[in-house]
Design an enzyme around this catalytic site. Structure first.
Site, PDB file in Angstrom:
ATOM      1  N   ARG A 160       0.321 -10.198   1.937  1.00  0.00           N
ATOM      2  CA  ARG A 160       1.330 -10.583   1.169  1.00  0.00           C
ATOM      3  C   ARG A 160       0.872 -10.873  -0.194  1.00  0.00           C
ATOM      4  O   ARG A 160       1.475 -10.544  -1.358  1.00  0.00           O
ATOM      5  CB  ARG A 160       2.012 -12.070   1.534  1.00  0.00           C
ATOM      6  CG  ARG A 160       2.831 -11.530   2.817  1.00  0.00           C
ATOM      7  CD  ARG A 160       3.370 -12.901   3.518  1.00  0.00           C
ATOM      8  NE  ARG A 160       2.418 -13.821   3.817  1.00  0.00           N
ATOM      9  CZ  ARG A 160       2.330 -15.078   4.040  1.00  0.00           C
ATOM     10  NH1 ARG A 160       3.742 -15.728   3.788  1.00  0.00           N
ATOM     11  NH2 ARG A 160       1.520 -15.839   4.401  1.00  0.00           N
ATOM     12  N   ASN A 216       5.995 -12.391   5.844  1.00  0.00           N
ATOM     13  CA  ASN A 216       5.617 -12.120   7.398  1.00  0.00           C
ATOM     14  C   ASN A 216       6.993 -12.068   8.244  1.00  0.00           C
ATOM     15  O   ASN A 216       7.783 -13.008   8.178  1.00  0.00           O
ATOM     16  CB  ASN A 216       4.770 -13.063   7.764  1.00  0.00           C
ATOM     17  CG  ASN A 216       3.127 -12.855   7.046  1.00  0.00           C
ATOM     18  OD1 ASN A 216       3.068 -11.627   6.493  1.00  0.00           O
ATOM     19  ND2 ASN A 216       2.422 -13.872   7.369  1.00  0.00           N
TER      20      ASN A 216
END
Length: 89
Positions: free
Chosen positions: A18, A36
């Site tokens: 990320r 996520n």
């Protein structure tokens, strides 16, 4: 200008995925978000021009600890009021 919703599969959680997407997107001038998912995938909406988006995807495939085995995407309507990229939790 286009907007795509991605699902990334592989070793994409617990490896800085990320943060890497966030850094690349900001560097390339893309907007959107990344987060996520509970099933071990990572979901992202990425908006910008095709060349910038393709560059982000190519860069992810070259990262040392990240392993994108595959990804799926769908085209979405471009958002005119979006002006940043963020990590969603």
């Amino acid at each position: 200008m286009l907007r795509r919703h991605y699902i990334f599969y592989g070793r994409v959680q617990g490896v800085g995925f990320r943060y890497t997407v966030y850094q690349l997107a900001r560097h390339l001038g893309l907007t959107g978000w990344v987060r996520n998912q509970s099933d071990g995938t990572v979901e992202a909406c990425i908006q910008g021009n095709l060349q910038q988006i393709n560059q982000l995807i190519a860069s992810l495939k070259q990262e040392r600890f990240i392993r994108v085995e595959r990804f799926e995407y769908e085209e979405l309507e471009v958002l005119s009021n979006e002006n940043s990229f963020e990590v969603k939790y």
